[in-house]
Design a protein around this motif. Structure first.
Motif, PDB file in Angstrom:
ATOM      1  N   ASP A 192      -4.271   4.588  -9.872  1.00 39.72           N
ATOM      2  CA  ASP A 192      -4.749   3.839  -8.697  1.00 39.72           C
ATOM      3  C   ASP A 192      -4.534   2.476  -8.694  1.00 39.72           C
ATOM      4  O   ASP A 192      -4.831   1.521  -7.939  1.00 39.72           O
ATOM      5  N   SER A 193      -3.348   2.061  -9.187  1.00 40.56           N
ATOM      6  CA  SER A 193      -2.713   0.805  -9.178  1.00 40.56           C
ATOM      7  C   SER A 193      -1.414   0.821  -8.623  1.00 40.56           C
ATOM      8  O   SER A 193      -0.664   1.943  -8.445  1.00 40.56           O
ATOM      9  N   ARG A 194      -0.650  -0.254  -7.960  1.00 37.97           N
ATOM     10  CA  ARG A 194       0.541  -0.418  -7.480  1.00 37.97           C
ATOM     11  C   ARG A 194       1.652   0.178  -8.578  1.00 37.97           C
ATOM     12  O   ARG A 194       1.407   0.141  -9.636  1.00 37.97           O
ATOM     13  N   CYS A 195       2.567   0.732  -8.081  1.00 37.48           N
ATOM     14  CA  CYS A 195       3.593   1.319  -8.824  1.00 37.48           C
ATOM     15  C   CYS A 195       4.693   0.667  -8.997  1.00 37.48           C
ATOM     16  O   CYS A 195       6.070   1.300  -9.268  1.00 37.48           O
ATOM     17  N   GLY A 196       4.966  -0.590  -8.465  1.00 30.13           N
ATOM     18  CA  GLY A 196       6.124  -1.269  -8.498  1.00 30.13           C
ATOM     19  C   GLY A 196       6.131  -2.620  -7.695  1.00 30.13           C
ATOM     20  O   GLY A 196       5.187  -2.729  -7.235  1.00 30.13           O
ATOM     21  N   GLU A 207       8.144 -10.797  -8.593  1.00 30.62           N
ATOM     22  CA  GLU A 207       8.484 -12.064  -7.255  1.00 30.62           C
ATOM     23  C   GLU A 207       7.086 -12.254  -6.543  1.00 30.62           C
ATOM     24  O   GLU A 207       7.302 -13.292  -5.815  1.00 30.62           O
ATOM     25  N   ARG A 208       6.080 -11.285  -6.774  1.00 26.45           N
ATOM     26  CA  ARG A 208       5.024 -11.679  -6.024  1.00 26.45           C
ATOM     27  C   ARG A 208       5.232 -11.415  -4.500  1.00 26.45           C
ATOM     28  O   ARG A 208       4.574 -12.241  -3.900  1.00 26.45           O
ATOM     29  N   THR A 209       6.050 -10.758  -4.046  1.00 27.26           N
ATOM     30  CA  THR A 209       6.009 -10.392  -2.650  1.00 27.26           C
ATOM     31  C   THR A 209       5.635  -8.810  -2.413  1.00 27.26           C
ATOM     32  O   THR A 209       4.575  -8.476  -1.968  1.00 27.26           O
ATOM     33  N   ILE A 210       6.785  -8.109  -2.501  1.00 26.73           N
ATOM     34  CA  ILE A 210       6.703  -6.519  -2.134  1.00 26.73           C
ATOM     35  C   ILE A 210       5.904  -5.949  -3.213  1.00 26.73           C
ATOM     36  O   ILE A 210       6.459  -6.063  -4.557  1.00 26.73           O
ATOM     37  N   SER A 211       5.006  -5.014  -3.021  1.00 26.07           N
ATOM     38  CA  SER A 211       4.515  -4.109  -4.116  1.00 26.07           C
ATOM     39  C   SER A 211       4.518  -2.733  -3.373  1.00 26.07           C
ATOM     40  O   SER A 211       4.571  -2.321  -2.303  1.00 26.07           O
ATOM     41  N   PHE A 212       4.886  -1.818  -4.397  1.00 24.30           N
ATOM     42  CA  PHE A 212       4.939  -0.162  -4.143  1.00 24.30           C
ATOM     43  C   PHE A 212       3.494   0.126  -4.059  1.00 24.30           C
ATOM     44  O   PHE A 212       3.053   0.591  -5.189  1.00 24.30           O
ATOM     45  N   ARG A 213       2.771   0.173  -2.640  1.00 25.33           N
ATOM     46  CA  ARG A 213       1.531   0.767  -2.711  1.00 25.33           C
ATOM     47  C   ARG A 213       1.336   1.028  -1.146  1.00 25.33           C
ATOM     48  O   ARG A 213       1.881   0.576  -0.444  1.00 25.33           O
ATOM     49  N   ARG A 214       0.366   1.810  -0.903  1.00 25.43           N
ATOM     50  CA  ARG A 214      -0.018   2.239   0.497  1.00 25.43           C
ATOM     51  C   ARG A 214      -0.467   1.268   1.204  1.00 25.43           C
ATOM     52  O   ARG A 214      -1.215   0.192   0.682  1.00 25.43           O
ATOM     53  N   GLY A 215      -0.097   0.798   2.387  1.00 24.04           N
ATOM     54  CA  GLY A 215      -0.094  -0.197   3.062  1.00 24.04           C
ATOM     55  C   GLY A 215       0.949  -1.238   3.206  1.00 24.04           C
ATOM     56  O   GLY A 215       1.013  -2.299   4.008  1.00 24.04           O
ATOM     57  N   ASP A 216       1.850  -1.356   2.147  1.00 20.02           N
ATOM     58  CA  ASP A 216       2.888  -2.258   2.187  1.00 20.02           C
ATOM     59  C   ASP A 216       4.073  -1.627   2.838  1.00 20.02           C
ATOM     60  O   ASP A 216       4.837  -0.847   2.581  1.00 20.02           O
ATOM     61  N   VAL A 238     -16.272  -6.776 -16.246  1.00 20.10           N
ATOM     62  CA  VAL A 238     -16.319  -6.327 -14.633  1.00 20.10           C
ATOM     63  C   VAL A 238     -14.753  -6.457 -14.259  1.00 20.10           C
ATOM     64  O   VAL A 238     -14.423  -7.575 -14.293  1.00 20.10           O
ATOM     65  N   GLY A 239     -14.648  -5.518 -13.486  1.00 23.79           N
ATOM     66  CA  GLY A 239     -13.150  -5.296 -12.931  1.00 23.79           C
ATOM     67  C   GLY A 239     -13.058  -5.168 -11.372  1.00 23.79           C
ATOM     68  O   GLY A 239     -14.138  -4.976 -10.891  1.00 23.79           O
ATOM     69  N   TYR A 240     -11.999  -5.655 -10.875  1.00 28.02           N
ATOM     70  CA  TYR A 240     -11.838  -5.979  -9.226  1.00 28.02           C
ATOM     71  C   TYR A 240     -10.676  -4.843  -9.074  1.00 28.02           C
ATOM     72  O   TYR A 240      -9.813  -4.700  -9.900  1.00 28.02           O
ATOM     73  N   GLU A 241     -10.780  -4.396  -8.029  1.00 29.88           N
ATOM     74  CA  GLU A 241      -9.894  -3.325  -7.712  1.00 29.88           C
ATOM     75  C   GLU A 241      -8.319  -3.803  -7.411  1.00 29.88           C
ATOM     76  O   GLU A 241      -8.057  -4.953  -6.900  1.00 29.88           O
TER      77      GLU A 241
END
Lengths: 391, 391
Positions: free
Chosen positions: A315-319, A332-341, B87-90
């Protein structure tokens, strides 16, 4: 003369890209505090980000490096900037509750004629504190401050050929580090002794190139500790019937190639083999979507779909994007591999495809640093994509 | 069960000291983001400070650890806290420009009945960004925020016996690291190979104790680069007729013992001997003032007076408090040895007396980690107080 890692032409291109992004946002200037952005724009390389410092960039002329007086020599030694554009503040500003270095920066901003400008600040990048912001607001009441978090980071997403070469050098280093883990992990070996060997390899380097310090230290928890992703190490011996993941990176001139693998000493329970199979197949499904024109989320959706079919959930980002970095993060704090990106993948983008699973019994990390090519994807490393089992 | 580095009684004392300081300042609660303060209050130890996280402390009950969902297990594994107070955040809050983790923290603050409280924030400590502050202000319009920068750091100034033991273990490590430098530095040795050996020693540890990662990487510039204090390393070979300083630390369970020494390969010019003599004598003058009841500035004044008599000038602070730390700084960010710092020295305070000189020709760093005792001062290390000359 500074020993710059890139040509002047490359820095010129970087400044032009950044200024174009500033123009679109209506910014007269940006003040950049993220050390990786400072380095990418000017070449600056020093462990001085524990005090306030930054780079001021307008639409004309060179950027201005601003920092502690004692670091002026470091800026002279590592940047292409003329000494007029390297400005130090007095040492009594350092960690002094009665005065703040941003008072000095405010004077510089006024001196450069920007007292009524619109200036972008990296509001959520590293090392720009709440106090820094409040001080600038107080000292510069006629400046309009705008949020430029990530503005420079986004210009870094597509890597140049030299940047890709540097990541390849880092890839050789992390392969070597995993080779050492594979060779030396054994029951009874104390964790810190193995970590010492990994560190040694990471700095000796590989393939004729030296190793720089990675922006994160090795994470290497065992057993139930490996249900937590960010624990480091201690002196406990490795044990039979226990898993340990190693989340590590090679680094060359601040460019990172992270890669994780998991070691199991003894005969793993079937659950680990099932998880390994699921992750490896889901990685393959993700890699099939890693090509120019697709979205970042396509990789995550393909990965998660296959993973779920095989009975696992993440349930967390995968890249995330990788490249140049300083502590505390090699991302690099820009693109994430997750739904919505919905970022469109382009040739030259580089990522850590990082589909770690943290199971109730411990963690399984099998990850791949990747390059988007003209036609698809290339994995930077040849490390075997499997759970390392040492029976 | 968490493997805590200190007894429950010690954590209880720390909470009580912090709450007393909060009461004096009229604070109902503090939100603590500095990783070293988080660890000191709760035991938390993980490399997760690259995402937003913190500890919320009121006057009643346990502190609350708040962070990323995936780090909840790390908090369970390393703190004494009940799971109700972890306590964790999503994960979608992580590095996502359309939402900010402080929105989630705001909900927690409301849920704990603090929506109209006076809350102290570490406005200028590490990792509390301008965006974090702006988001909290927006989400919690009835909270009165106050600046609590350094509030916890100041409670840490006097060390407990266990903390001093940990610094002593780190002292054995940094002594060993300097021994390796002294043994292996030689013309032709590539800098990164020597750094790899130093790192190896720092993690293998000394005297039966393992080594943790120091909060800063080794700084080790040579020749003219050593006019700059914060450059790290590259692959250039060490050369005859060149000086190199090594600013390093041993670390044990996050407690640091930093110490610097300078190596000269070949026969140093007279200027280096003069500088060595001046620094060593000025250190002695400073140490004579290092005793309970004196002020921090007394050490600096004595040091600078003697240094100036011998023809040298140092215009930056010559020491700072040390103890527990995380990157990017092994200092405690409270007391500085400089004119104007009227902090009264107390037994159990620990400092890095750091009278580095950066000359035009290169740097000279000969430094001493020290403990204020009941009657005076103790140097933590036995490393010879001299310029290491290898002809």
């Amino acid at each position: 003369m500074a020993n710059l890692p890139f040509t002047h032409a490359e820095y010129t291109t970087r400044l032009a890209k950044t200024r174009a992004a500033m123009a679109i946002r209506g910014l007269d200037a940006v003040f950049i505090t993220d050390p990786s952005n400072m380095g990418w724009l000017t070449g600056y390389d020093g462990w001085s980000f524990y005090v306030h410092q930054g780079v001021l960039l307008t639409h004309e002329g060179e950027p201005v490096w601003w920092g502690r007086d004692m670091d002026v020599n470091g800026a002279i030694r590592t940047t292409y900037l003329n000494s007029d554009n390297i400005v130090g503040y007095e040492d009594s500003y350092v960690q002094n509750p009665v005065k703040h270095p941003m008072e000095d920066l405010s004077a510089l901003i006024r001196a450069r004629g920007l007292e009524c400008a619109t200036i972008g600040l990296e509001m959520d990048n590293y090392y720009f504190t709440a106090s820094a912001f409040v001080t600038l607001q107080r000292e510069l009441p006629n400046v309009r401050f705008d949020d430029a978090t990530g503005l420079v980071n986004w210009q870094r997403a597509v890597k140049s050929p030299t940047e890709i070469d540097y990541i390849r050098r880092a890839a050789r280093i992390v392969e070597r580090m995993h080779g050492i883990i594979r060779e030396r992990a054994a029951p009874g070996i104390c964790k810190h002794d193995l970590i010492a060997d990994i560190y040694h390899a990471s700095i000796c380097g590989a393939d004729g190139h030296w190793g720089d310090y990675p922006a994160m230290v090795p994470m290497a928890p065992s057993g139930v500790d490996a249900t937590a992703p960010h624990l480091t190490w201690d002196d406990r011996p490795m044990r039979v019937d226990e898993n340990t993941f190693f989340e590590i990176a090679g680094a060359y001139r601040r460019y990172h190639c992270p890669q994780s693998r998991t070691v199991y000493l003894g005969k793993p329970p079937q659950k680990f083999y099932d998880a390994e199979k699921a992750v490896v197949e889901a990685i393959e499904a993700g890699l099939e979507q890693a090509r120019p024109g697709n979205h970042a989320e396509d990789i995550a959706i393909a990965f998660n779909t296959r993973l779920n079919q095989l009975g696992f959930v993440k349930d967390s980002r995968c890249g995330y994007a990788i490249g140049m970095s300083y502590p505390p993060d090699w991302g690099e704090r820009t693109i994430s591999f997750r739904r919505g990106d919905k970022t469109v993948l382009e040739p030259g983008m580089t990522f850590h495809f990082m589909p770690a699973l943290w199971l109730d019994e411990g963690g399984l990390e099998i990850t791949e640093p990747i390059l988007i090519t003209e036609t698809g994807v290339e994995c930077f490393c040849q490390t075997p994509r499997e759970l390392f089992v040492k029976e």
